[in-house]
Design a protein around this motif. Structure first.
Motif, PDB file in Angstrom:
ATOM      1  N   GLN A 159       0.817  -1.069   0.115  1.00 41.86           N
ATOM      2  CA  GLN A 159       0.107   0.163  -0.059  1.00 41.86           C
ATOM      3  C   GLN A 159       1.006   1.197   0.088  1.00 41.86           C
ATOM      4  N   ARG A 160       0.578   2.091  -0.951  1.00 45.59           N
ATOM      5  CA  ARG A 160       1.246   3.559  -0.899  1.00 45.59           C
ATOM      6  C   ARG A 160       0.434   4.599  -1.316  1.00 45.59           C
ATOM      7  N   HIS A 161       0.855   5.832  -0.805  1.00 43.59           N
ATOM      8  CA  HIS A 161       0.111   6.953  -1.018  1.00 43.59           C
ATOM      9  C   HIS A 161       0.308   7.232  -2.451  1.00 43.59           C
ATOM     10  N   VAL A 162      -0.742   8.040  -3.268  1.00 43.42           N
ATOM     11  CA  VAL A 162      -0.855   8.117  -4.812  1.00 43.42           C
ATOM     12  C   VAL A 162       0.274   9.136  -4.998  1.00 43.42           C
ATOM     13  N   VAL A 163       0.572  10.227  -4.268  1.00 40.06           N
ATOM     14  CA  VAL A 163       1.617  11.006  -4.637  1.00 40.06           C
ATOM     15  C   VAL A 163       2.715  10.623  -4.426  1.00 40.06           C
ATOM     16  N   ALA A 164       3.137   9.785  -3.233  1.00 40.28           N
ATOM     17  CA  ALA A 164       4.305   9.151  -3.258  1.00 40.28           C
ATOM     18  C   ALA A 164       4.704   8.387  -4.319  1.00 40.28           C
ATOM     19  N   HIS A 165       3.744   7.685  -4.974  1.00 40.56           N
ATOM     20  CA  HIS A 165       4.038   6.613  -6.014  1.00 40.56           C
ATOM     21  C   HIS A 165       4.171   7.516  -7.353  1.00 40.56           C
ATOM     22  N   LEU A 166       3.548   8.786  -7.505  1.00 43.13           N
ATOM     23  CA  LEU A 166       3.822   9.551  -8.490  1.00 43.13           C
ATOM     24  C   LEU A 166       5.020  10.325  -8.321  1.00 43.13           C
ATOM     25  N   LYS A 167       5.699  10.282  -7.279  1.00 41.54           N
ATOM     26  CA  LYS A 167       7.162  11.185  -6.893  1.00 41.54           C
ATOM     27  C   LYS A 167       7.999  10.303  -7.468  1.00 41.54           C
ATOM     28  N   ASP A 168       7.945   8.636  -7.212  1.00 38.87           N
ATOM     29  CA  ASP A 168       8.800   7.651  -7.717  1.00 38.87           C
ATOM     30  C   ASP A 168       8.860   7.763  -9.228  1.00 38.87           C
ATOM     31  N   PHE A 169       7.996   8.453 -10.159  1.00 38.48           N
ATOM     32  CA  PHE A 169       8.180   8.738 -11.505  1.00 38.48           C
ATOM     33  C   PHE A 169       8.227  10.081 -11.817  1.00 38.48           C
ATOM     34  N   MET A 170       8.888  10.885 -10.830  1.00 38.62           N
ATOM     35  CA  MET A 170       9.314  12.221 -11.160  1.00 38.62           C
ATOM     36  C   MET A 170       8.335  13.249 -11.385  1.00 38.62           C
ATOM     37  N   PHE A 171       7.240  13.042 -10.738  1.00 35.50           N
ATOM     38  CA  PHE A 171       6.234  14.072 -10.722  1.00 35.50           C
ATOM     39  C   PHE A 171       6.072  14.950  -9.493  1.00 35.50           C
ATOM     40  N   ASP A 172       5.827  16.104  -9.619  1.00 38.42           N
ATOM     41  CA  ASP A 172       5.541  16.885  -8.609  1.00 38.42           C
ATOM     42  C   ASP A 172       4.316  16.757  -7.948  1.00 38.42           C
ATOM     43  N   SER A 173       4.224  17.135  -6.757  1.00 41.43           N
ATOM     44  CA  SER A 173       2.896  16.991  -5.908  1.00 41.43           C
ATOM     45  C   SER A 173       1.723  17.719  -6.530  1.00 41.43           C
ATOM     46  N   ASP A 174       1.996  18.844  -7.028  1.00 40.47           N
ATOM     47  CA  ASP A 174       0.981  19.701  -7.685  1.00 40.47           C
ATOM     48  C   ASP A 174       0.494  19.408  -9.020  1.00 40.47           C
ATOM     49  N   GLN A 175       1.249  18.448  -9.609  1.00 40.36           N
ATOM     50  CA  GLN A 175       0.925  17.677 -10.819  1.00 40.36           C
ATOM     51  C   GLN A 175      -0.278  16.660 -10.638  1.00 40.36           C
ATOM     52  N   ALA A 176      -0.184  16.353  -9.246  1.00 40.32           N
ATOM     53  CA  ALA A 176      -1.344  14.917  -8.986  1.00 40.32           C
ATOM     54  C   ALA A 176      -2.633  15.185  -9.350  1.00 40.32           C
ATOM     55  N   LYS A 177      -3.065  16.666  -9.579  1.00 40.30           N
ATOM     56  CA  LYS A 177      -4.446  17.038  -9.619  1.00 40.30           C
ATOM     57  C   LYS A 177      -4.566  17.860 -10.943  1.00 40.30           C
ATOM     58  N   ALA A 178      -3.462  17.870 -11.777  1.00 38.24           N
ATOM     59  CA  ALA A 178      -3.697  18.609 -13.245  1.00 38.24           C
ATOM     60  C   ALA A 178      -4.410  17.615 -14.153  1.00 38.24           C
ATOM     61  N   PRO A 179      -4.880  18.176 -15.059  1.00 38.34           N
ATOM     62  CA  PRO A 179      -5.344  17.432 -16.083  1.00 38.34           C
ATOM     63  C   PRO A 179      -4.417  16.708 -16.832  1.00 38.34           C
ATOM     64  N   VAL A 180      -4.601  15.336 -17.055  1.00 34.27           N
ATOM     65  CA  VAL A 180      -3.603  14.551 -18.108  1.00 34.27           C
ATOM     66  C   VAL A 180      -3.290  15.300 -19.366  1.00 34.27           C
ATOM     67  N   GLY A 181      -4.443  16.230 -19.844  1.00 33.68           N
ATOM     68  CA  GLY A 181      -3.933  16.658 -21.240  1.00 33.68           C
ATOM     69  C   GLY A 181      -3.219  17.968 -21.045  1.00 33.68           C
ATOM     70  N   SER A 182      -2.628  18.434 -19.936  1.00 36.64           N
ATOM     71  CA  SER A 182      -1.699  19.338 -19.692  1.00 36.64           C
ATOM     72  C   SER A 182      -0.519  18.705 -19.576  1.00 36.64           C
ATOM     73  N   LEU A 183      -0.261  17.559 -19.518  1.00 35.35           N
ATOM     74  CA  LEU A 183       0.993  16.925 -19.475  1.00 35.35           C
ATOM     75  C   LEU A 183       1.933  16.821 -20.733  1.00 35.35           C
ATOM     76  N   SER A 184       2.907  16.681 -20.795  1.00 37.23           N
ATOM     77  CA  SER A 184       3.781  16.642 -22.118  1.00 37.23           C
ATOM     78  C   SER A 184       3.676  15.221 -22.537  1.00 37.23           C
ATOM     79  N   GLY A 185       3.992  14.774 -23.539  1.00 35.54           N
ATOM     80  CA  GLY A 185       4.267  13.318 -24.092  1.00 35.54           C
ATOM     81  C   GLY A 185       4.946  12.467 -23.190  1.00 35.54           C
ATOM     82  N   GLY A 186       6.170  13.042 -22.633  1.00 36.83           N
ATOM     83  CA  GLY A 186       6.979  12.081 -21.852  1.00 36.83           C
ATOM     84  C   GLY A 186       6.558  12.136 -20.387  1.00 36.83           C
TER      85      GLY A 186
END
Length: 390
Positions: A159-186
């Protein structure tokens, strides 16, 4: 940050050494199985019956299509393979050769024209789509990972926190609730990898996962795949990534010829040179060879050496013996520089010294990286020579 700088590189070097040894062992095991030698029978006593370890069993598989001009396009002809649990399989070939078709046949999504494919019952497959069609651009990364709500998910049984898992993949905490459409291809690629690698699966299928990924993300993906407990099938044009990841390479070589070679891309090139032309369906043309990215350098041929060489040369051995001391001295120097730079009043007291230490810090880090890389090369060469002499 200081602790990471002091310990991160050393820890990463040790992990890399372990991964190199593990991959070598997997390639040796795969080579033994493909050659039909008795060593493969050890699998039955080590981890239960061989049958329980079979993930995919393909026998005499063939597939062809009718082209618009009426001619028949043969993609696969009489291909046989057996993929076991924990195998790391790479699939290579030029664009349009049928890599995705072969992948779909092996995973049971498509039927061959002839032959049979048996897939392990209740096999849980996680699939990475290179077109990222699994992502809803209106959702947020948080909702992508936790569609049922909540702030935690299960990642490979933990069991892991969503933000902690996202940080493992180099996402900032403020990107967790941004639309996927705003993300780059990478970033979308990283999000899909985060989603797929969180799922409980027995077979991980990655179709061109390295597209749009920067070097840091490629290193991260390599680490994640090294720790993945299941079976991996990887379709990629990235030669270096294949060399670092797979234990066996399936090559679509044109005219229906599909062959499996133990090892990565460089091993495939070396073995292909020694394979009889008749077995390859005639003289290979440039179109029969897998194409890598234009930015990928061509692999250099190994330097010729004495046929009876069983150990490093005197010069290389002396260099290998000295490198650990050099690495330790550079690490100590970097630590001292960082201690000095941590003084908040240094810049005001002596700006020239601050600039001098900053410049030396960068030089020392580059020297350390070069020394570590050289150590890995020499150590891998020493291990290869030891194995060859044995």
């Amino acid at each position: 940050e200081t602790r990471w700088l002091l310990r991160g590189v050393t820890a990463r070097r040790r992990r890399n050494q372990g991964r190199i040894r593990k991959l070598d062992q997997m390639r040796a095991s795969r080579a033994a199985m493909l050659s039909g030698r008795p060593q493969d029978m050890k699998l039955e006593t080590e981890e239960g019956s061989l049958k329980s370890r079979i993930v995919i069993d393909a026998k005499d598989v063939s597939k062809s299509f009718q082209k618009d001009d009426g001619d028949e396009l043969v993609l696969v002809e009489d291909f046989t393979t057996r993929i076991l649990r924990h195998d790391r399989i790479g699939i290579i070939g030029p664009n349009g050769a049928g890599k995705t078709t072969l992948l779909r046949i092996l995973t049971g999504e498509a039927e061959p024209d002839s032959g049979r494919v048996k897939v392990a019952p209740a096999l849980r497959v996680a699939y990475f789509d290179q077109r990222r069609e699994q992502l809803d651009l209106r959702e947020t990364p948080w909702r992508v990972l936790a569609p049922q709500g909540g702030d935690s998910i299960m990642v490979q049984g933990r069991q892991r926190h969503v933000v902690a898992h996202l940080k493992d993949f180099m996402f900032d905490s403020d990107q967790a609730k941004a639309p996927v459409g705003s993300l780059s291809g990478g970033e979308r690629n990283r999000l899909l990898l985060a989603k797929i690698l969180a799922e409980a699966s027995d077979l991980l299928v990655l179709d061109e996962p390295t597209n749009d990924l920067d070097m840091d993300t490629l290193d991260l993906l390599q680490e994640m795949l090294a720790d993945y407990a299941g079976t991996l099938i990887l379709v990629s044009h990235d030669r270096d990534f294949l060399d670092r990841t797979v234990s066996s390479t399936i090559a679509l070589e044109g005219k229906g010829v599909v062959r499996e070679y133990p090892g990565g891309y460089k091993d495939y090139l070396a073995q292909r040179k020694t394979t009889p032309k008749k077995a390859l369906g005639g003289e290979p043309s440039g179109d029969d060879l897998p194409r890598a990215k234009l930015s990928d350098p061509l692999p250099l041929p190994p330097k010729a050496g004495p046929r009876n060489q069983t150990k490093l040369s005197y010069k290389d051995q002396r260099e290998l013996d000295r490198l650990p001391g050099t690495i330790a001295n550079l690490e100590n120097e970097i630590a001292k520089i960082e201690t000095s730079l941590a003084d908040p009043g240094l810049y005001q007291r002596d700006g020239a010294k601050f600039d001098r230490l900053t410049a030396r810090h960068g030089e020392a880090q580059n020297e350390l990286a070069d020394a570590e890389e050289r150590w890995l090369v020499l150590e891998a060469r020493r291990e290869d020579l030891t194995k060859a002499s044995a």
